[in-house]
Design a protein around this motif. Structure first.
Motif, PDB file in Angstrom:
ATOM      1  N   GLU A  27      19.404  -0.907 105.188  1.00 29.83           N
ATOM      2  CA  GLU A  27      19.957  -0.245 104.006  1.00 29.83           C
ATOM      3  C   GLU A  27      21.170  -1.002 103.460  1.00 29.83           C
ATOM      4  O   GLU A  27      21.325  -1.157 102.249  1.00 29.83           O
ATOM      5  CB  GLU A  27      20.352   1.197 104.342  1.00 29.83           C
ATOM      6  CG  GLU A  27      20.858   1.983 103.160  1.00 29.83           C
ATOM      7  CD  GLU A  27      21.248   3.419 103.491  1.00 29.83           C
ATOM      8  OE1 GLU A  27      21.793   4.081 102.607  1.00 29.83           O
ATOM      9  OE2 GLU A  27      21.001   3.869 104.638  1.00 29.83           O
ATOM     10  N   ARG A  30      19.834  -3.992 101.627  1.00 31.57           N
ATOM     11  CA  ARG A  30      19.158  -3.579 100.396  1.00 31.57           C
ATOM     12  C   ARG A  30      20.163  -3.152  99.316  1.00 31.57           C
ATOM     13  O   ARG A  30      20.034  -3.504  98.151  1.00 31.57           O
ATOM     14  CB  ARG A  30      18.210  -2.432 100.720  1.00 31.57           C
ATOM     15  CG  ARG A  30      17.171  -2.124  99.689  1.00 31.57           C
ATOM     16  CD  ARG A  30      16.127  -1.117 100.160  1.00 31.57           C
ATOM     17  NE  ARG A  30      16.679   0.128 100.684  1.00 31.57           N
ATOM     18  CZ  ARG A  30      16.701   0.474 101.981  1.00 31.57           C
ATOM     19  NH1 ARG A  30      16.197  -0.323 102.900  1.00 31.57           N
ATOM     20  NH2 ARG A  30      17.211   1.619 102.365  1.00 31.57           N
ATOM     21  N   LYS A  31      21.203  -2.423  99.732  1.00 33.07           N
ATOM     22  CA  LYS A  31      22.195  -1.910  98.773  1.00 33.07           C
ATOM     23  C   LYS A  31      23.387  -2.843  98.605  1.00 33.07           C
ATOM     24  O   LYS A  31      24.325  -2.522  97.880  1.00 33.07           O
ATOM     25  CB  LYS A  31      22.690  -0.537  99.233  1.00 33.07           C
ATOM     26  CG  LYS A  31      21.626   0.528  99.164  1.00 33.07           C
ATOM     27  CD  LYS A  31      22.189   1.877  99.565  1.00 33.07           C
ATOM     28  CE  LYS A  31      21.161   2.973  99.387  1.00 33.07           C
ATOM     29  NZ  LYS A  31      21.687   4.280  99.802  1.00 33.07           N
ATOM     30  N   LYS A  32      23.352  -3.974  99.315  1.00 30.20           N
ATOM     31  CA  LYS A  32      24.455  -4.949  99.285  1.00 30.20           C
ATOM     32  C   LYS A  32      25.793  -4.323  99.690  1.00 30.20           C
ATOM     33  O   LYS A  32      26.840  -4.597  99.102  1.00 30.20           O
ATOM     34  CB  LYS A  32      24.556  -5.632  97.931  1.00 30.20           C
ATOM     35  CG  LYS A  32      23.317  -6.457  97.596  1.00 30.20           C
ATOM     36  CD  LYS A  32      23.559  -7.367  96.443  1.00 30.20           C
ATOM     37  CE  LYS A  32      22.367  -8.183  96.040  1.00 30.20           C
ATOM     38  NZ  LYS A  32      21.750  -8.979  97.057  1.00 30.20           N
ATOM     39  N   ALA A  33      25.744  -3.470 100.703  1.00 26.74           N
ATOM     40  CA  ALA A  33      26.968  -2.861 101.238  1.00 26.74           C
ATOM     41  C   ALA A  33      27.775  -3.952 101.952  1.00 26.74           C
ATOM     42  O   ALA A  33      27.205  -4.861 102.547  1.00 26.74           O
ATOM     43  CB  ALA A  33      26.625  -1.747 102.206  1.00 26.74           C
TER      44      ALA A  33
END
Length: 84
Positions: A27, A30-33
């Protein structure tokens, strides 16, 4: 962006822990956290060791930049990401 994973509810279910850890890493990518906070809790330290062993796997280690242990709360870890 910062994500958070609390492992307290599944502390004694090894396969679910691995799935949750892999899920939060995926995640974050995917979310570029930039940061994931993982809370294994204080307890005996066994869960934290399991989390660190998971994060040290070659294929997982390649996905993140670095890990920090919280100096004020030994029941927390921070995983940092660099996205290109």
């Amino acid at each position: 962006m910062k994500l958070k994973l609390d492992l307290h509810p599944i502390f004694n279910r090894s396969e679910e822990i691995d799935r949750a850890l892999r899920g939060i890493i995926d995640e974050a990518i995917r979310k570029k956290a930039t940061e994931v906070e993982i809370i294994p809790g204080k307890g005996s330290g066994q869960l934290k060791k399991k989390v660190l062993r998971f994060l040290e796997q070659k294929e997982i280690k390649a996905l993140y930049h670095r890990i920090d242990k919280d100096s004020k709360n030994h029941g927390r870890l921070f995983v940092y990401f660099r996205h290109r």
